[in-house]
Every structure is written in C-alpha cells, then in structure tokens.
Scaffold this motif. Structure first.
Motif, short mmCIF file in Angstrom:
data_model
loop_
_atom_site.label_atom_id
_atom_site.label_comp_id
_atom_site.label_asym_id
_atom_site.label_seq_id
_atom_site.Cartn_x
_atom_site.Cartn_y
_atom_site.Cartn_z
N PHE A 48 2.35 -15.48 20.61
CA PHE A 48 2.32 -14.09 21.11
C PHE A 48 1.05 -13.63 20.84
O PHE A 48 0.87 -12.48 21.32
N GLY A 49 0.47 -14.05 19.82
CA GLY A 49 -0.66 -13.56 19.47
C GLY A 49 -1.08 -13.69 18.02
O GLY A 49 -0.38 -14.54 17.42
N GLN A 50 -2.29 -13.18 17.47
CA GLN A 50 -2.66 -13.72 16.15
C GLN A 50 -2.02 -13.15 15.13
O GLN A 50 -1.63 -12.00 14.90
N VAL A 51 -1.22 -14.49 14.36
CA VAL A 51 -0.47 -13.83 13.17
C VAL A 51 -1.45 -13.90 11.89
O VAL A 51 -2.23 -14.69 11.66
N ILE A 52 -1.51 -12.67 11.15
CA ILE A 52 -2.42 -12.54 10.01
C ILE A 52 -1.70 -12.73 8.89
O ILE A 52 -2.11 -13.07 7.69
N ASP A 53 -0.35 -12.44 8.78
CA ASP A 53 0.44 -12.87 7.46
C ASP A 53 1.79 -12.97 7.86
O ASP A 53 2.35 -12.35 8.74
N ILE A 54 2.49 -13.71 6.85
CA ILE A 54 3.93 -13.70 6.81
C ILE A 54 4.44 -13.84 5.45
O ILE A 54 3.80 -14.43 4.63
N VAL A 55 5.38 -12.96 5.20
CA VAL A 55 6.06 -12.65 4.08
C VAL A 55 7.51 -13.09 4.00
O VAL A 55 8.31 -12.45 4.97
N ALA A 56 7.75 -13.90 3.14
CA ALA A 56 9.08 -14.48 3.04
C ALA A 56 9.33 -14.63 1.56
O ALA A 56 8.73 -15.54 0.94
N MET A 57 10.10 -14.12 0.98
CA MET A 57 10.59 -14.31 -0.27
C MET A 57 12.03 -14.83 -0.50
O MET A 57 12.93 -14.34 0.32
N LYS A 58 12.19 -15.58 -1.59
CA LYS A 58 13.63 -16.02 -1.85
C LYS A 58 14.26 -15.63 -2.94
O LYS A 58 15.35 -16.01 -3.51
N THR A 59 13.87 -14.21 -3.30
CA THR A 59 14.88 -13.53 -4.36
C THR A 59 16.04 -13.09 -3.61
O THR A 59 16.19 -13.14 -2.41
N MET A 60 16.87 -12.72 -4.24
CA MET A 60 18.41 -12.29 -3.84
C MET A 60 18.38 -11.28 -3.06
O MET A 60 19.00 -11.39 -1.93
N LYS A 61 17.33 -10.38 -3.29
CA LYS A 61 17.52 -9.08 -2.42
C LYS A 61 16.93 -9.34 -1.16
O LYS A 61 16.94 -8.98 -0.06
N MET A 62 15.87 -10.28 -1.10
CA MET A 62 14.98 -10.62 0.12
C MET A 62 15.50 -11.95 0.75
O MET A 62 14.70 -12.28 1.98
N ARG A 63 16.54 -12.41 0.45
CA ARG A 63 17.06 -13.86 1.07
C ARG A 63 17.27 -13.56 2.47
O ARG A 63 17.75 -12.57 2.87
N GLY A 64 17.13 -14.53 3.46
CA GLY A 64 17.20 -14.41 4.80
C GLY A 64 16.57 -13.53 5.60
O GLY A 64 16.84 -12.94 6.72
N GLN A 65 15.43 -12.96 5.00
CA GLN A 65 14.68 -12.18 5.57
C GLN A 65 13.18 -12.30 5.54
O GLN A 65 12.51 -13.18 4.62
N ALA A 66 12.14 -11.84 6.54
CA ALA A 66 10.82 -12.04 6.62
C ALA A 66 10.04 -10.96 7.20
O ALA A 66 10.93 -10.44 8.18
N PHE A 67 8.92 -10.97 7.14
CA PHE A 67 8.01 -9.90 7.74
C PHE A 67 6.93 -10.59 8.55
O PHE A 67 6.52 -11.85 7.81
N VAL A 68 6.50 -10.58 9.68
CA VAL A 68 5.61 -11.21 10.43
C VAL A 68 4.34 -10.09 10.76
O VAL A 68 4.82 -9.05 11.32
N VAL A 69 3.37 -10.26 9.92
CA VAL A 69 2.06 -9.13 10.51
C VAL A 69 1.15 -9.87 11.63
O VAL A 69 0.57 -10.88 11.48
N PHE A 70 1.17 -9.02 12.74
CA PHE A 70 0.41 -9.36 13.98
C PHE A 70 -0.98 -8.73 13.76
O PHE A 70 -0.86 -7.46 13.45
N LYS A 71 -1.86 -8.96 14.43
CA LYS A 71 -3.28 -8.57 14.64
C LYS A 71 -3.25 -7.50 15.25
O LYS A 71 -3.76 -6.21 15.17
N GLU A 72 -2.65 -7.62 16.65
CA GLU A 72 -2.52 -6.39 17.79
C GLU A 72 -0.84 -6.18 17.77
O GLU A 72 0.09 -6.76 17.63
N LEU A 73 -0.85 -4.73 18.11
CA LEU A 73 0.69 -4.17 18.32
C LEU A 73 1.23 -4.88 19.46
O LEU A 73 2.48 -5.05 19.58
N ALA A 74 0.44 -5.08 20.51
CA ALA A 74 1.09 -5.53 21.93
C ALA A 74 1.89 -6.92 21.38
O ALA A 74 2.92 -7.05 22.12
N ALA A 75 1.18 -7.58 20.61
CA ALA A 75 1.71 -9.06 20.36
C ALA A 75 3.00 -8.94 19.60
O ALA A 75 3.96 -9.56 19.72
N ALA A 76 3.18 -7.86 18.53
CA ALA A 76 4.13 -7.61 17.82
C ALA A 76 5.41 -7.31 18.63
O ALA A 76 6.33 -7.68 18.75
#
Length: 217
Positions: free
Chosen positions: A34-62
C-alpha cells in the motif's frame, strides 16, 4: 471513531503463536503493497501480545491499508485495525513535532508545503501499481504462476497473503530445498494473469523484486 487519522496504524487480534521476526516480515510483506513502510513495532511482552504498529511514510497509504485489510485473515485470525492514538516517534521525528521544537519546525514546514502538495497525485483505494519490471521471458498463459527471485525468508503464509486478495486464488506451492522459487495456482488463466500483472516486481524485502511468469505446462 474519534481517533484522528495518522501515519501509524494499530493492529490487534494477531495470532500470538507467531514468532516476532516472522510476524514482522509477514506484516511488512502484507502492508508494503500500500506504500512505503518505515517501521513495524511488534513486542512479545504480555501487555503487547497479539498487537502491532505499522508506520507508513504517507498518510494516504495508512488509510488505504486500514480500509483494505480490515478483518483480513492473518495467520487464521481476522485483523482488527485502527489508527494509532498518537503518531509514532519515527513519524514525529520526520515531521519535526518530536520534543519542544514542535511549533517552530511546523511553521517552517507549512511554508514549504504548498508547492510540495501540488505535485502529489491523489491516491485511490487500490494498492499502488508498481512500475513494470524488466521484461521476463514468458511461457504461454495458463492458470499456474511461477515465482522466482524470492528472498530466503519467504514462507507459504506470506505468499498466500499476497495472492489470496486476487479472485480465483487456490494455493501456493513451495519447492522443497529451493527457497527462491514457488508456484501459485488460480482457478483460471485470466485470474492468474491479473495477479501476475499486479504483483510483478513486488518487493517482499527491500532487495528482492519478485519475478512472475506463467509456469511451463
């Protein structure tokens, strides 16, 4: 939703059995169409399990990714996607809104923005069409595609996610002992052709542009 649109999308309901590195690679393969991905945050801590953040360069891509992939079956669980509550640090730094200098940099940037905005093309709701790759010698059209130049970390799940958004997708077949090639079967020759044209040259990783031809009969 009262969360303001921004470059970072928040995903939950992810299958937490998936290893962190594989999860990040699969998210990258899925979202970078969908567009340029500049970062992906995925942590395996108990609090963050099953969740992730994807950071796009362009708002339209997000925005595009959020609409197209809402409820998408990712490792057999439908993804729930929304905008993150705040811009990630990566985007905040790029925008210059990170820390106290926020207002000064904002004003400076706004002065430079109008000219830049004129050159931007509106983004529709379809994944960006990649420029045609170098012409690959091909076989007569049929319903099975042959993929080559795949990166070492490619797995069946990643390829299934890329191709099952096209009508008529049946299955992906990897070749034991050869990580860089695979076959993808569709119900008809025309459906295979649509997927072939759309994903020709798609980069699963930054360095490997996938080559797609029709399989030899």
């Amino acid at each position: 939703m009262d969360i303001r649109p921004n470059h970072t999308i928040y995903i939950n309901n992810i299958n937490d059995k998936v290893k962190k590195e594989e999860l990040k690679r699969s998210l990258y393969a899925l979202f970078s169409q969908f567009g340029q991905v500049i970062d992906i945050v995925a942590m395996k801590t108990m609090k963050m399990r099953g969740q992730a953040f994807v950071v796009f360069k362009e708002l339209a891509a997000a925005t595009n990714a959020l609409r197209q992939l809402q409820g998408f079956p990712f490792y057999n669980k439908p993804m729930r996607i929304q905008y993150a509550k705040t811009d990630s640090e990566v985007i905040a730094k790029v925008k210059g809104t990170y820390g106290d200098k926020e207002k000064k940099k904002d004003k400076k940037k706004k002065a430079q923005e109008p000219a830049a905005n004129l050159t931007k093309k509106p983004v529709g709701l379809v994944p960006p069409v990649l420029p045609p790759a170098v012409q690959v010698p091909d076989n007569p059209p049929n319903y099975i595609l042959f993929l080559s130049n795949l990166p070492e970390e490619t797995n069946e799940m990643m390829l299934s996610m890329l191709f099952n958004q096209f009508p008529g997708f049946k299955e992906v077949r990897l070749v034991p002992g050869k990580h860089d090639i695979a076959f993808v079967e569709f119900e008809s020759e025309s459906q295979a052709g649509v997927a072939k044209d759309a994903l020709q040259g798609f980069r699963i990783t930054a360095t490997c542009a996938m080559k797609i031809t029709y399989a030899k009969k």
